[in-house]
Design a protein around this motif. Sequence first.
Motif, PDB file in Angstrom:
ATOM      1  N   VAL A  97      49.382  47.385  20.114  1.00  0.00           N
ATOM      2  CA  VAL A  97      49.510  48.406  20.190  1.00  0.00           C
ATOM      3  C   VAL A  97      48.943  48.893  18.932  1.00  0.00           C
ATOM      4  CG1 VAL A  97      50.781  51.533  20.540  1.00  0.00           C
ATOM      5  CG2 VAL A  97      51.376  48.856  22.459  1.00  0.00           C
ATOM      6  N   ASN A  98      47.908  49.923  17.928  1.00  0.00           N
ATOM      7  CA  ASN A  98      47.512  50.067  17.630  1.00  0.00           C
ATOM      8  C   ASN A  98      47.898  52.386  17.191  1.00  0.00           C
ATOM      9  OD1 ASN A  98      46.171  47.540  16.307  1.00  0.00           O
ATOM     10  ND2 ASN A  98      44.734  48.236  17.968  1.00  0.00           N
ATOM     11  N   PRO A  99      48.731  52.086  16.612  1.00  0.00           N
ATOM     12  CA  PRO A  99      48.305  53.698  16.788  1.00  0.00           C
ATOM     13  C   PRO A  99      47.694  54.771  15.215  1.00  0.00           C
ATOM     14  CG  PRO A  99      50.462  52.883  15.067  1.00  0.00           C
ATOM     15  CD  PRO A  99      49.106  51.781  15.999  1.00  0.00           C
ATOM     16  N   GLY A 100      48.096  56.405  15.678  1.00  0.00           N
ATOM     17  CA  GLY A 100      46.654  56.344  14.927  1.00  0.00           C
ATOM     18  C   GLY A 100      47.301  57.993  14.769  1.00  0.00           C
ATOM     19  N   MET A 101      47.278  58.831  13.839  1.00  0.00           N
ATOM     20  CA  MET A 101      47.886  60.398  13.766  1.00  0.00           C
ATOM     21  C   MET A 101      46.814  61.098  13.688  1.00  0.00           C
ATOM     22  SD  MET A 101      50.526  61.734  13.904  1.00  0.00           S
ATOM     23  CE  MET A 101      51.610  60.085  13.125  1.00  0.00           C
ATOM     24  N   LYS A 103      45.223  65.054  13.696  1.00  0.00           N
ATOM     25  CA  LYS A 103      45.510  66.350  12.949  1.00  0.00           C
ATOM     26  C   LYS A 103      45.215  67.300  13.766  1.00  0.00           C
ATOM     27  CE  LYS A 103      46.632  64.741   8.915  1.00  0.00           C
ATOM     28  NZ  LYS A 103      48.798  65.093   8.709  1.00  0.00           N
ATOM     29  N   HIS A 104      45.468  68.241  14.376  1.00  0.00           N
ATOM     30  CA  HIS A 104      45.180  69.364  15.937  1.00  0.00           C
ATOM     31  C   HIS A 104      45.441  70.015  15.166  1.00  0.00           C
ATOM     32  CE1 HIS A 104      41.386  71.001  17.726  1.00  0.00           C
ATOM     33  NE2 HIS A 104      42.731  71.343  18.742  1.00  0.00           N
ATOM     34  N   ARG A 105      44.722  71.703  14.880  1.00  0.00           N
ATOM     35  CA  ARG A 105      45.738  73.051  14.904  1.00  0.00           C
ATOM     36  C   ARG A 105      47.595  72.693  14.357  1.00  0.00           C
ATOM     37  NH1 ARG A 105      45.148  75.685  20.683  1.00  0.00           N
ATOM     38  NH2 ARG A 105      42.290  75.308  20.997  1.00  0.00           N
ATOM     39  N   GLY A 106      47.241  71.918  13.202  1.00  0.00           N
ATOM     40  CA  GLY A 106      48.270  72.026  12.614  1.00  0.00           C
ATOM     41  C   GLY A 106      49.491  71.126  12.422  1.00  0.00           C
ATOM     42  N   ALA A 107      49.279  70.396  14.179  1.00  0.00           N
ATOM     43  CA  ALA A 107      50.219  69.283  14.314  1.00  0.00           C
ATOM     44  C   ALA A 107      49.615  67.593  14.071  1.00  0.00           C
ATOM     45  CB  ALA A 107      50.160  69.685  16.007  1.00  0.00           C
ATOM     46  N   ASN A 108      51.148  66.872  13.922  1.00  0.00           N
ATOM     47  CA  ASN A 108      50.494  65.507  13.594  1.00  0.00           C
ATOM     48  C   ASN A 108      50.633  64.908  15.148  1.00  0.00           C
ATOM     49  OD1 ASN A 108      49.170  65.379  11.233  1.00  0.00           O
ATOM     50  ND2 ASN A 108      52.503  66.046  10.300  1.00  0.00           N
ATOM     51  N   ILE A 109      49.396  64.402  16.264  1.00  0.00           N
ATOM     52  CA  ILE A 109      49.698  63.922  17.024  1.00  0.00           C
ATOM     53  C   ILE A 109      49.408  62.164  17.183  1.00  0.00           C
ATOM     54  CG2 ILE A 109      49.089  63.982  19.734  1.00  0.00           C
ATOM     55  CD1 ILE A 109      47.572  66.803  18.925  1.00  0.00           C
ATOM     56  N   GLN A 110      50.757  61.997  17.145  1.00  0.00           N
ATOM     57  CA  GLN A 110      50.727  60.471  17.069  1.00  0.00           C
ATOM     58  C   GLN A 110      49.517  59.923  18.538  1.00  0.00           C
ATOM     59  OE1 GLN A 110      54.127  57.924  17.833  1.00  0.00           O
ATOM     60  NE2 GLN A 110      53.280  56.470  16.936  1.00  0.00           N
ATOM     61  N   LEU A 111      48.668  59.023  17.948  1.00  0.00           N
ATOM     62  CA  LEU A 111      48.188  58.883  19.418  1.00  0.00           C
ATOM     63  C   LEU A 111      48.026  57.030  19.228  1.00  0.00           C
ATOM     64  CD1 LEU A 111      44.943  60.413  19.228  1.00  0.00           C
ATOM     65  CD2 LEU A 111      46.430  60.872  20.290  1.00  0.00           C
ATOM     66  N   LEU A 112      48.553  56.354  20.804  1.00  0.00           N
ATOM     67  CA  LEU A 112      48.808  54.852  20.651  1.00  0.00           C
ATOM     68  C   LEU A 112      47.858  54.289  21.626  1.00  0.00           C
ATOM     69  CD1 LEU A 112      52.961  55.093  21.486  1.00  0.00           C
ATOM     70  CD2 LEU A 112      50.874  54.138  19.097  1.00  0.00           C
ATOM     71  N   ASP A 113      46.985  53.286  21.229  1.00  0.00           N
ATOM     72  CA  ASP A 113      46.127  52.177  22.176  1.00  0.00           C
ATOM     73  C   ASP A 113      46.699  51.285  22.330  1.00  0.00           C
ATOM     74  OD1 ASP A 113      43.378  51.323  22.663  1.00  0.00           O
ATOM     75  OD2 ASP A 113      43.185  50.691  21.197  1.00  0.00           O
ATOM     76  N   VAL A 114      47.098  51.020  23.415  1.00  0.00           N
ATOM     77  CA  VAL A 114      48.036  49.743  24.191  1.00  0.00           C
ATOM     78  C   VAL A 114      46.491  49.093  24.876  1.00  0.00           C
ATOM     79  CG1 VAL A 114      49.606  51.141  24.936  1.00  0.00           C
ATOM     80  CG2 VAL A 114      48.177  51.211  26.579  1.00  0.00           C
ATOM     81  N   PRO A 115      46.992  47.520  24.720  1.00  0.00           N
ATOM     82  CA  PRO A 115      46.583  46.909  25.062  1.00  0.00           C
ATOM     83  C   PRO A 115      45.623  47.518  26.605  1.00  0.00           C
ATOM     84  CG  PRO A 115      47.737  46.099  24.720  1.00  0.00           C
ATOM     85  CD  PRO A 115      48.333  46.976  24.550  1.00  0.00           C
ATOM     86  N   GLY A 116      44.719  46.993  27.064  1.00  0.00           N
ATOM     87  CA  GLY A 116      43.744  47.649  28.287  1.00  0.00           C
ATOM     88  C   GLY A 116      44.401  46.239  29.205  1.00  0.00           C
ATOM     89  N   LEU A 117      44.896  47.501  30.322  1.00  0.00           N
ATOM     90  CA  LEU A 117      45.992  47.063  31.415  1.00  0.00           C
ATOM     91  C   LEU A 117      44.644  45.970  32.370  1.00  0.00           C
ATOM     92  CD1 LEU A 117      47.639  50.456  32.721  1.00  0.00           C
ATOM     93  CD2 LEU A 117      48.555  48.411  31.478  1.00  0.00           C
TER      94      LEU A 117
END
Length: 369
Positions: A97-101, A103-117
């Motif tokens: 799992v690869n997390p990344g942050m 930033k949009h409209r002042g928010a920190n949105i964590q995105l998780l790229d999980v292994p392909g199902l």
Amino acid sequence: MGLEEDIQAIEDEIANTPYNKSTEAHIGRLKSKLAEKKEKLQNQSSAGGGTGYSVEKTGDATVGLVGFPSVGKSSLLNSLTNAESETGEYEFTTLDVNPGMCKHRGANIQLLDVPGLIEGAATGKGDGKQVLSVVRNADLILFVLSVFEIEQYERLQEELYNINIRVDKKPPRVTVRPKIKDGIKITSSADQDLDEATIKEVLRDQGYVNADLNLGEKVDIDRLIDGLMENREYIPSITCVNKVDLITPEYKETVDEQLRERGLDPGEVTFISAEEERGLDALKDRMWNNLDLIRVYMDKPGRGVDYEEPLVIPAGSTIEDAVDKLGGEFEERFRFARVSGPSATHDKQQVGDQHVLEDEDVLKLILRR
């Protein structure tokens, strides 16, 4: 016979039993047993150890990117965040799992790229259970489809359903209260197609011998069982279609029709090219809108209003919720607040901790000395 064989046998019997009024109770019992055995299997898997894919939630919200291999999730993550997820034109590039942050409209949105199902992920294929367990903790699911494989949407939905994630649904208005005696009593505020005998059979299969059951909506067997189980997750979703740089305008009409066939409005789907970074601003806006967050600008003593880094909290939050998120001395010393903006009747309105905030309010906290 092991649990997996039991599950398969029950699923086969359900598939081979025609659904009508005379078989309704029997199918209800089968589905109830199926839910119980799947839960046991899931608990066994969780207790079995393994590497897992545990990721700590950070930021203001978490979005899980869900898609089959090679749809471009890693490229999308790299384009939206500061992460560096390996990309390649072959399957299973992402093995963790690869997390990344983002930033949009002042928010920190964590995105998780999980292994392909892969198909069968919910039963454990391709580390599917561990992958899907990460998705269960997301605030929003982002389905990532290839423009050439729209049919994958239905299969992704099925895999999530099988791991007890209910996409774009609200929890059933079903409440059950165990009691000591007097059997099962059913009350309902809606007319039910399920007969009382079937409902009672399902409750008994779930271990309820004496209980009061209240149905606040019309339910089918599946919704009834969901209402009795505690391991369901109800998560909203949005969908994006990647690799639009590879198609002609004429083919776009074919894609739109394929989306409609699967209950997706093309106007509510975001078309992107992660490789060429097209459509990403629209995608970020759609994530923001579906996460249901608001921005509160803090009026800081001696520094004025901070419009650069707002306090980001869920819509419907009160002053008390905002103070809780700030923590520390703010909780201990809070007296009252002054609010300007959409939720206030006038500038710098004095309010208490139960005042409900709205997007782009300006908040000043008055603290005890």
